[in-house]
Design an enzyme around this catalytic site. Structure first.
Site, PDB file in Angstrom:
ATOM      1  CB  ALA A   1      -0.913  -0.006   1.222  1.00 36.74           C
TER       2      ALA A   1
ATOM      3  CB  ALA B   1      -0.529   6.502   2.583  1.00 34.33           C
ATOM      4  CB  SER B   2      -0.113  11.552   1.707  1.00 35.17           C
ATOM      5  OG  SER B   2      -0.580  11.378   3.033  1.00 35.17           O
TER       6      SER B   2
ATOM      7  CD  GLN C   1       6.448   3.013  -1.376  1.00 36.82           C
ATOM      8  OE1 GLN C   1       5.772   3.756  -2.094  1.00 36.82           O
ATOM      9  NE2 GLN C   1       7.461   2.295  -1.867  1.00 36.82           N
ATOM     10  CB  VAL C   2       3.010  -0.786   4.095  1.00 35.09           C
ATOM     11  CG1 VAL C   2       3.209  -2.066   4.891  1.00 35.09           C
ATOM     12  CG2 VAL C   2       2.559   0.344   5.006  1.00 35.09           C
TER      13      VAL C   2
ATOM     14  CE  LYS D   1       3.191   4.810   8.112  1.00 35.36           C
ATOM     15  NZ  LYS D   1       2.180   5.153   9.145  1.00 35.36           N
TER      16      LYS D   1
ATOM     17  CG  ASP E   1      -6.682   8.765  10.198  1.00 34.80           C
ATOM     18  OD1 ASP E   1      -7.754   9.239   9.779  1.00 34.80           O
ATOM     19  OD2 ASP E   1      -5.714   8.516   9.455  1.00 34.80           O
TER      20      ASP E   1
END
Length: 442
Positions: A105, A107-108, A111-112, A126, A262
């Site tokens: 994945a 993200a801003s 990433q993982v 991560k 979140d």
């Protein structure tokens, strides 16, 4: 970036928005989202906040910005390897038996990558986006500059643009330090263990392989939280799952002063046995004892329709102007709430109640406390999830059941809340007396 550079970035932001807003053939949310994508990681993060805030934004905005959670382009695996080498001081090959250059994945913030330690343990790693800190720093300075302009406009000043920008900047800086996230994960694991919350877990952190830009944790695969069909096929009680989410948030707020800040489908999964798994602790709510008491007062006042207590709780936050009459505002709130109450029971959804409260706050120049916004955001997400997970479940009623259970589980909690309510009522009474003109001698 020098002051002139910050001003140039502010102009660039304004120009980008103006250009995209001119494309009137597209819906407004799409135009704003496209501008965010062009402006880079900081604004993509703002878009992700919108996407994970059902109830605070219209459904069409939530749907449009949802793509920013799942469609952020990854950076090369070679860059991830370089950052791991730099931060951990050891080549990737000496830490991991396997390391997949293709991320699971993106993200801003980062990433993982899936990996396997030399010990044979399956993990995920991560890794922060290269050069993120410098880009975010410049963007935030420009954002703060723009907020100063908005503070001078009466209508936009009600939203506290400077405070919002400062809070967003503080939160984003914390998110970019993965050591803080690892600490948050350990703290939540401890809370779950000590509280005996069954059926909820947080992945274990591998501290030997953690740095400011790298976070290595246990790999826990599960069913995505929005995949209701897969959960039902596995025989999972989705209503119980929802109650678990509400309990975790409410108990975290009232008892521990700590909760996940979140919640959204990408940060929750479910194991085949129904275990609730929480990920991504970059944003959390941390409450002091006094703030915890105020939030408890507010939550209980909402579920019991005690309008003066709602306003007193807000005043205790310092967010209600001194010249506002508590009884007058309480009467206004009651008038707005009455359509949602039948036979003493709230029949509205949380989103409707939040919209109603915001309208009354705007009228009385009340600035919504950050802690209340963060908590409301989590509860609104869970309410949205309830539409598919358990359509017949009443979250407000469930909250009341949880409050009662917590009072039994933690007897001292009830005493603390009642003392806080009494203190707030006493202060309000003294202020009311001080505002009354003195009696004239007979």
């Amino acid at each position: 970036m020098a002051k002139g550079g910050i001003a140039r970035r502010a102009v660039q932001v304004g120009t980008t928005f103006t250009r995209h807003l001119a494309h009137r053939r597209d819906p407004l949310p799409r135009r704003i989202k496209d501008a965010f994508v062009q402006l880079g990681p900081t604004y993509v993060k703002v878009g992700q906040v919108i996407a994970s805030s059902p109830g605070l934004f219209p459904p069409e905005w939530i749907d449009e910005f949802a793509s920013l959670r799942d469609q952020v382009p990854p950076f090369p695996g070679s860059e991830a390897r370089r950052m791991i080498d730099e931060d951990l001081g050891t080549p990737v090959e000496e830490i991991f038996a396997e390391f997949d250059d293709v991320p699971m994945a993106a993200a801003s913030i980062g990433q993982v990558h899936p990996a396997v330690l030399k010990s044979g343990e399956r993990v995920v790693v991560k890794v922060q986006r290269p050069g993120l800190e410098a880009r975010v720093r410049d963007d935030l300075r420009a954002l703060l500059l723009l907020s100063e302009v908005l503070e001078r406009i009466p209508r936009t000043a009600l939203a506290s643009p400077r405070a919002l920008s400062e809070d967003f900047a503080r939160t984003l800086h914390q998110e970019m330090d993965f050591r803080l996230e690892a600490d948050n994960m350990d703290r939540m694991r401890g809370i779950i263990d000590r509280s005996g919350i069954e059926g909820a877990i947080v992945p274990e952190v591998h501290w030997d392989f953690v740095s400011k830009r790298v976070l290595t944790m246990e790999r826990v695969d599960g069913i995505r939280f929005h995949d209701v069909e897969a959960m039902k096929a596995a025989g999972i009680d989705t209503a119980r799952l929802l109650r678990m989410g509400v309990q975790t948030v409410v108990e975290g707020v009232l008892v521990h002063g700590f909760f996940h800040g979140d919640l959204h489908a990408g940060n929750i999964s479910v194991l085949d046995d129904g275990t609730f798994v929480l990920y991504d602790f970059g944003i959390v709510g941390r409450l002091t004892e006094s703030v915890r008491g105020r939030l408890a007062q507010y939550l209980i006042a909402v579920t019991t329709n005690d309008y003066p207590a709602m306003v007193r709780a807000l005043r205790a936050f310092g967010s209600v102007p001194d010249d506002v009459d508590v009884e007058e505002m309480a009467a206004e709130v009651q008038t707005l709430y009455e359509p949602f109450v039948k036979n003493g029971v709230v029949v509205a959804e949380l989103g409707e109640l939040m919209d109603t409260m915001i309208r009354s706050m705007v009228r009385y120049r009340v600035r919504i406390p950050r802690e209340l916004v963060l908590l409301s955001k989590q509860m609104l997400y869970l309410e949205g999830a309830a539409h598919t997970l358990a359509p017949d479940l009443d979250l407000l009623e469930e909250q009341q059941v949880i409050y009662n259970a917590l009072m039994t589980k933690y007897p001292e909690l009830g005493v603390e809340i009642m003392q806080a309510i009494a203190r707030t009522a006493e202060v309000d009474s003294l202020e009311r007396s001080a505002r009354q003109p003195p009696r004239r001698a007979g």
